[in-house]
Design a protein around this motif. Sequence first.
Motif, mmCIF file in Angstrom:
data_model
loop_
_atom_site.group_PDB
_atom_site.id
_atom_site.type_symbol
_atom_site.label_atom_id
_atom_site.label_comp_id
_atom_site.label_asym_id
_atom_site.label_seq_id
_atom_site.Cartn_x
_atom_site.Cartn_y
_atom_site.Cartn_z
ATOM 1 N N PHE A 482 0.813 -1.223 0.000
ATOM 2 C CA PHE A 482 0.000 0.000 0.000
ATOM 3 C C PHE A 482 0.847 1.275 0.000
ATOM 4 O O PHE A 482 0.550 2.205 -0.762
ATOM 5 C CB PHE A 482 -0.982 -0.023 1.169
ATOM 6 N N PRO A 483 1.892 1.401 0.820
ATOM 7 C CA PRO A 483 2.730 2.600 0.705
ATOM 8 C C PRO A 483 3.353 2.741 -0.679
ATOM 9 O O PRO A 483 3.472 3.850 -1.201
ATOM 10 C CB PRO A 483 3.806 2.388 1.776
ATOM 11 N N LEU A 484 3.727 1.614 -1.296
ATOM 12 C CA LEU A 484 4.351 1.671 -2.612
ATOM 13 C C LEU A 484 3.379 2.202 -3.661
ATOM 14 O O LEU A 484 3.685 3.137 -4.404
ATOM 15 C CB LEU A 484 4.843 0.275 -2.992
ATOM 16 N N LEU A 485 2.180 1.628 -3.726
ATOM 17 C CA LEU A 485 1.224 2.039 -4.755
ATOM 18 C C LEU A 485 0.647 3.423 -4.467
ATOM 19 O O LEU A 485 0.422 4.217 -5.392
ATOM 20 C CB LEU A 485 0.100 1.008 -4.860
ATOM 21 N N ALA A 486 0.394 3.728 -3.195
ATOM 22 C CA ALA A 486 -0.113 5.062 -2.862
ATOM 23 C C ALA A 486 0.903 6.131 -3.241
ATOM 24 O O ALA A 486 0.547 7.233 -3.703
ATOM 25 C CB ALA A 486 -0.441 5.142 -1.374
ATOM 26 N N THR A 487 2.195 5.849 -3.064
ATOM 27 C CA THR A 487 3.243 6.797 -3.439
ATOM 28 C C THR A 487 3.253 7.034 -4.943
ATOM 29 O O THR A 487 3.450 8.160 -5.409
ATOM 30 C CB THR A 487 4.610 6.269 -2.968
ATOM 31 N N VAL A 488 3.014 5.965 -5.727
ATOM 32 C CA VAL A 488 2.981 6.100 -7.187
ATOM 33 C C VAL A 488 1.940 7.133 -7.603
ATOM 34 O O VAL A 488 2.206 8.019 -8.433
ATOM 35 C CB VAL A 488 2.673 4.730 -7.834
ATOM 36 N N TYR A 489 0.751 7.072 -7.036
ATOM 37 C CA TYR A 489 -0.326 7.970 -7.457
ATOM 38 C C TYR A 489 -0.266 9.308 -6.716
ATOM 39 O O TYR A 489 -0.729 10.319 -7.248
ATOM 40 C CB TYR A 489 -1.679 7.288 -7.290
ATOM 41 N N ARG A 490 0.315 9.308 -5.522
ATOM 42 C CA ARG A 490 0.488 10.604 -4.837
ATOM 43 C C ARG A 490 1.456 11.495 -5.607
ATOM 44 O O ARG A 490 1.277 12.714 -5.665
ATOM 45 C CB ARG A 490 1.029 10.361 -3.409
ATOM 46 N N ALA A 491 2.449 10.890 -6.215
ATOM 47 C CA ALA A 491 3.417 11.684 -6.987
ATOM 48 C C ALA A 491 2.737 12.454 -8.105
ATOM 49 O O ALA A 491 3.079 13.601 -8.390
ATOM 50 C CB ALA A 491 4.504 10.766 -7.553
ATOM 51 N N ALA A 492 1.743 11.836 -8.764
ATOM 52 C CA ALA A 492 1.080 12.477 -9.897
ATOM 53 C C ALA A 492 0.195 13.636 -9.483
ATOM 54 O O ALA A 492 -0.195 14.451 -10.325
ATOM 55 C CB ALA A 492 0.253 11.447 -10.669
ATOM 56 N N LEU A 493 -0.140 13.743 -8.203
ATOM 57 C CA LEU A 493 -0.963 14.864 -7.736
ATOM 58 C C LEU A 493 -0.142 16.135 -7.587
ATOM 59 O O LEU A 493 -0.687 17.231 -7.594
ATOM 60 C CB LEU A 493 -1.622 14.517 -6.402
ATOM 61 N N GLY A 494 1.180 15.993 -7.433
ATOM 62 C CA GLY A 494 2.053 17.153 -7.345
ATOM 63 C C GLY A 494 2.358 17.580 -5.923
ATOM 64 O O GLY A 494 1.605 17.313 -4.985
ATOM 65 N N ALA A 495 3.519 18.237 -5.760
ATOM 66 C CA ALA A 495 3.959 18.883 -4.513
ATOM 67 C C ALA A 495 4.020 17.948 -3.313
ATOM 68 O O ALA A 495 3.532 18.300 -2.240
ATOM 69 C CB ALA A 495 3.059 20.079 -4.207
ATOM 70 N N PRO A 496 4.619 16.743 -3.422
ATOM 71 C CA PRO A 496 4.806 15.922 -2.221
ATOM 72 C C PRO A 496 5.985 16.441 -1.401
ATOM 73 O O PRO A 496 6.913 17.033 -1.949
ATOM 74 C CB PRO A 496 5.100 14.533 -2.792
ATOM 75 N N ASP A 497 5.956 16.230 -0.087
ATOM 76 C CA ASP A 497 7.058 16.706 0.757
ATOM 77 C C ASP A 497 7.639 15.579 1.597
ATOM 78 O O ASP A 497 8.067 15.778 2.721
ATOM 79 C CB ASP A 497 6.602 17.862 1.642
ATOM 80 N N TYR A 498 7.617 14.373 1.064
ATOM 81 C CA TYR A 498 8.235 13.233 1.752
ATOM 82 C C TYR A 498 8.862 12.338 0.694
ATOM 83 O O TYR A 498 8.645 12.498 -0.512
ATOM 84 C CB TYR A 498 7.205 12.441 2.557
ATOM 85 N N ALA A 499 9.679 11.391 1.131
ATOM 86 C CA ALA A 499 10.243 10.385 0.245
ATOM 87 C C ALA A 499 9.964 9.019 0.835
ATOM 88 O O ALA A 499 9.842 8.868 2.054
ATOM 89 C CB ALA A 499 11.745 10.596 0.079
ATOM 90 N N LEU A 500 9.845 8.006 -0.029
ATOM 91 C CA LEU A 500 9.622 6.638 0.428
ATOM 92 C C LEU A 500 10.925 5.869 0.285
ATOM 93 O O LEU A 500 11.615 5.979 -0.744
ATOM 94 C CB LEU A 500 8.520 5.971 -0.392
ATOM 95 N N TRP A 501 11.259 5.106 1.331
ATOM 96 C CA TRP A 501 12.538 4.394 1.354
ATOM 97 C C TRP A 501 12.274 2.913 1.588
ATOM 98 O O TRP A 501 11.738 2.519 2.617
ATOM 99 C CB TRP A 501 13.416 4.947 2.468
ATOM 100 N N LEU A 502 12.610 2.078 0.594
ATOM 101 C CA LEU A 502 12.519 0.626 0.738
ATOM 102 C C LEU A 502 13.838 0.120 1.298
ATOM 103 O O LEU A 502 14.879 0.192 0.627
ATOM 104 C CB LEU A 502 12.232 -0.044 -0.611
ATOM 105 N N SER A 503 13.790 -0.369 2.526
ATOM 106 C CA SER A 503 15.012 -0.803 3.215
ATOM 107 C C SER A 503 14.950 -2.297 3.469
ATOM 108 O O SER A 503 13.906 -2.834 3.867
ATOM 109 C CB SER A 503 15.155 -0.049 4.542
ATOM 110 N N GLY A 504 16.068 -2.954 3.222
ATOM 111 C CA GLY A 504 16.106 -4.385 3.482
ATOM 112 C C GLY A 504 17.400 -4.988 3.016
ATOM 113 O O GLY A 504 18.192 -4.351 2.313
ATOM 114 N N PRO A 505 17.650 -6.222 3.369
ATOM 115 C CA PRO A 505 18.911 -6.869 3.003
ATOM 116 C C PRO A 505 18.963 -7.163 1.517
ATOM 117 O O PRO A 505 17.945 -7.144 0.816
ATOM 118 C CB PRO A 505 18.884 -8.171 3.823
#
Length: 966
Positions: A482-505
Motif C-alpha cells: 500500500f505505501p508503494l502504490l499510494a506513493t505512485v499515485y500521490r506523486a502524480a498529484l504534485g507537490a509531495p514533501d516526503y520520500a519513500l525508502w525501501l530498506s532491506g537486506p
Amino acid sequence: MELNVPSESDDCNRGSPEPPGGAPDGPEADRLRPNHAAELEASGLSRETTTANNVHSEDDPKVVARLLNWSPARAKALGPVLVYPHYDRGGQPLDHATVKPDRPRARGDKPGKVKYENPRGRPNRLYVPAGARAALADPTAELTITEGCKKALAATQHGFPCVSLPGVWNWVAPREQRGGKRTGRLALNDDLAGVTWTGRRVHIVFDSDAGTNPDVARAERALAGALRRHGADVRVVRLPTEPDGTKNGLDDFLVRHGAGALRELVGHAPASPEKPRTDPAQFTESGYTAVSGNTFHCVLTRDEDTDELTVTKKTKLANFTARIVGETVTDDGAEQTRAFAVAVEQWNKPARTVGVPVDRFGALDWVVERLGPKCVIQAGSGKRDHLRCAIQEMSGDEIPSATVYTHTGWREVEGRWCYLHGAGAIVPGVPTVPVSPRVEVQLDGAASAFRLPEPPTGDARRTAVRASLGLLVGLVPDGVAFPLLATVYRAALGAPDYALWLSGPTGAQKSELAALAQQHYGADMNRGRLPGNWSSTDNALERLAFTVKDAVLVVDDFAPPPSRADADRQHRTAERLIRGQGNSAGRQRMRADGTLRPPKPPRGLVLATGEDVPRGHSITARLGVVAVQRGDVNLARLSECQQNAAAGALASAMAGFVAWLAPRYATVRAELEAERVQLRNRFVGQFPHARTPDIIANLLLGLRYLLRFAEAIRAIDTPERERLWGRGEVAFRSLAEQQGEHQRAADPVARFPEMLGAIITSGRGHIAGTDGKEPGVPPSPEAWGWEVRETRGALGEVRVGSHGRGRKLGWVTDAELYLDPDSTFAALSELAREQGQAYPITQQTLYRRLKESGYAVRTDGDRTTYPITLEGARRRVLVLAPSFLLGKPGQSGHPGRGAANTAQSVPVSRPGFSHAGPEPGQPTGTRAPENTGSVPGVPTVPVSPSGESENSADRALTNDVEVFTP
C-alpha cells in the motif's frame, strides 16, 4: 545644394515680383538679328518653327530689364538678346521668357559664361513648343524631356514632341529649408505635376556628357524616379559623344545624324539610368549584405537630393552567410533559456542549420565548433561584432519562436493544465491524443525514459487499472504494497514533501518492487534501467529530481561502501536529496554576472532503495521507511506484475489516471493542501515525530485519488473501494510504527543514555562517588564502570581494590547523577568515530535538547548546567536522575520509552470520516456518487468483520489500531 538654380543660368531662381507684360507678340515680333538667325539655322530650326514659337531678338535694354526683372543698367550690359517666350499648355502667353545675351556675363560660382538668363524671382517654368502642345494634352502620346528651349524646338520639329527645362535640376518643386539645407523628398514642380503621366512613355534626353558629369547623371536618375512615381514609363536616352570628343546636345545630334538615328536610340533606350540606383533591399539598415555566399559590410552614402544609396566602402566579414531562422525557448519551470536555429550557406555548398544557445551566440565561438574549419571569419578588429550584427539584421523581422518544456508533470499551457512527459503532453479535452501539436517536450538522459502511452479508454483502461491494483494482491504484505502504490499515485498529484525508502537486506527484491512503481511512468524503466542510482554525483541527482516533476523517481541501491570517505559522501548525497525533497528547497546558485539563479528543488517523489537508511534524525523524519524482508515477495506474482509492466499496462494505468485528472486538476490543486491538513489532523500527537502524520496524510491522498479514479471508470465497485481503503489505513499505521523506531534510533537525545551505557560497560568511562572514589550507589560499582583489581606493593604484598575504567565521566549520589559536560561529549564523539560516524549535533545543542526534554533535574536559569561542589571543587555539571542511565522500560524519565510510546496504542475515534473523500469541487463531508455495479476481475484480500486485514504481517496491529469501517 540649391536645386532650383538651372545649370546654365544663375538667375533663374531668385525671388522678386514678375515683370509687367511679356515678350513682343504678333507679326512685328518676327524680327531676328542676323547672328541670331544664323545660330537658329545652325541648330536646324526652320523659319516656320521660330515664327510659330515667336522666337525673336530684342535690343531695347528696358524691355530686356522687364523680361528678366532686372534694372535697365544691368540689362544694358547684356547687349542684344535672343528671346524664347513661354506659353502654357493651351498656347496662352506667359509673362515669362528665356533669353540668350550676345554679351553673357561671367558665372559667379564656376568658370565660364552664363549662356541663358531666366527671370529673377519667378518660378521655373516648363518650355512647351507649339508643336508639342497636342502631345502634352494626350495621355497616350509619347513625350521627350530635355534641357534648353532650342533643343526642345529642334526635337519637336523632327517629330519628337518635346518640352524643356531651364536646367537639369529645374523640374524640382520648392522644398523647405532648415538650417541652411533643403529637406524633403524631390517632387515635380507645378508645370510638370499638372501633366498626366500615368501610362505615358517618356524619354529623358540630356546632353551627351550625362554619362560623365555626376551632377547631370544624378539629376537624370532623380527625374526618372519622380516621373515613375507618377506612373510614367520612363526611358533614358543617352546621346553619344562625337568621335573627336565633341559634345552632343539634342539639336546637335539631329543636325549631325538625323531623326532616324535619334529614333533608333529611342527604340533601344533602357528603362533605367545607365548607372543603376543601389537597391536598399539588398542591404540591412547598417549596410550588411550577402553576395555569392559571403557576408559584407558596406558603408552606404545616401544622396540628400535623390535619396539614393551609394556604396563607398565594402568590407568582407566572412566566407559564409548566416540567418536566424527560428528561436527555441527552453522552459524548465524555473527559468527560460533561448537558443537560435541558424541557417548557414556557403558558395556552391548545401545549406545547414545549427542550434546555438543565446549566451554563446554573440561571441561566435560556435562557428568552427558547429560548422567546421571551412567557415572563416575574416581577421580584423570589430569584424566579429559586425558579423554578429549582420546575422541578426539579415534574419528578417519575423522569426518563428517555439517553446520546449524540459520537465515532466503538470504545467498550465494556454489556460489548460497539461501533464508533460517524454512523448509530449496529455491535454484536457484531447484524451486520445497524448501529443499536442502546441506542446513540445524535450527530456535528456535518464529523464527521457519517462514516456506515457496514449491514454486508454473503456475496457482497455479498466484492464490497465486492474493491473496496477494487482500490486496489492498477493505480491507483498500490505505494509509494503500500500505505501508503494499510494506513493505512485500521490506523486502524480504534485507537490509531495516526503520520500519513500525501501530498506532491506540484499536479495529482498527491493529494486524489483521499486521498478514496478517506476514503470507506471515509463514501461522501459525496469530493474536494469532505473533512472537514478546513489553512486551518481550530487548535482546529477539534484538535476534529475528537478526535471522529473510530479512523478516517482527511483534512486536505487543505497549501500555505503566500507571506506569511510565514500560512505560519508553517499550519506551526504542522500541527506541533500531527501532534505530538498522534504523541504521543497534547492541550493541557491549564482550566474556569471553575480545575480541569483532560481533554486531548483526536487519536484517529483523520490522512491529510494537501500540496505541501510541515511543517518540523521531530521532526515529519517522526512522518510517513509518501508522494511522489506527476504521472503516477503511472492516471486510468482512478481513475474506476473513484471510482465504487465513490460507490456505497458502500468504506464497505461497512469496515463489514464492523469487524463482523468487533467480536466479537474485546477480544482484538485487548489484543494489538495486543505485535504492533506484534514487527514493529517486525525493523527497529530499519536507518533513521536511531528512529520509522521504528514507522511500518513500524503499516502492516504495517493490512495484516495487512485480509488476514486478506479471507481469512476468502473474498474472496482464501491464495496471494493471501501475494503481497499481499510486495508490501506492499517498498512499506513504499520508504516508509522516502523517510522517511530527509525526516528528513535536516529534521535541523538534518545540514543544518549544507550551510548553512555555502552561507554561505561565497554570500559571507556566510569562514574565516581562525590568524593571521587568507588560509588556506594546501587546496583553495584561494576554498573558504574568500576572493577576490582589486584596490585602488588613495594614489598610484594598483594592489594585488592576498586578502580574506575577509562575516563571519569561524572559523579553519582542516591538522588542525582552529575555528568561532566566536556568529558561526556568527548566520550560520545569517540564512540561515534569508532562506529564510522560523526556525532550528529554539537555539545551545546545536545545538552539544550536534554533540558527541553525535561531530563535535567536541576538547571541554572537559561544554562543547561548547574554548579555543584564535588571532590572539594566547584564544578558546573549536568544534573540528571540516576534512573536516566539505569532505568528500565516503562520507568519515568527513560528516554524513548514508557509514556512516549503509549500514545501510539490509543485507539482514535474518527466520526463521520469518509475515507474516499469528496470529488473535487464537492463539499467536504459528502460522499461521492457510488457506482453500484460490480466489475469482476480484481482479486481481493479478505477483510475480517472488524475491518482487520487477514494479511499476517498486519494481524499484530489490530489490538492497538481502530480500523475504519464505512
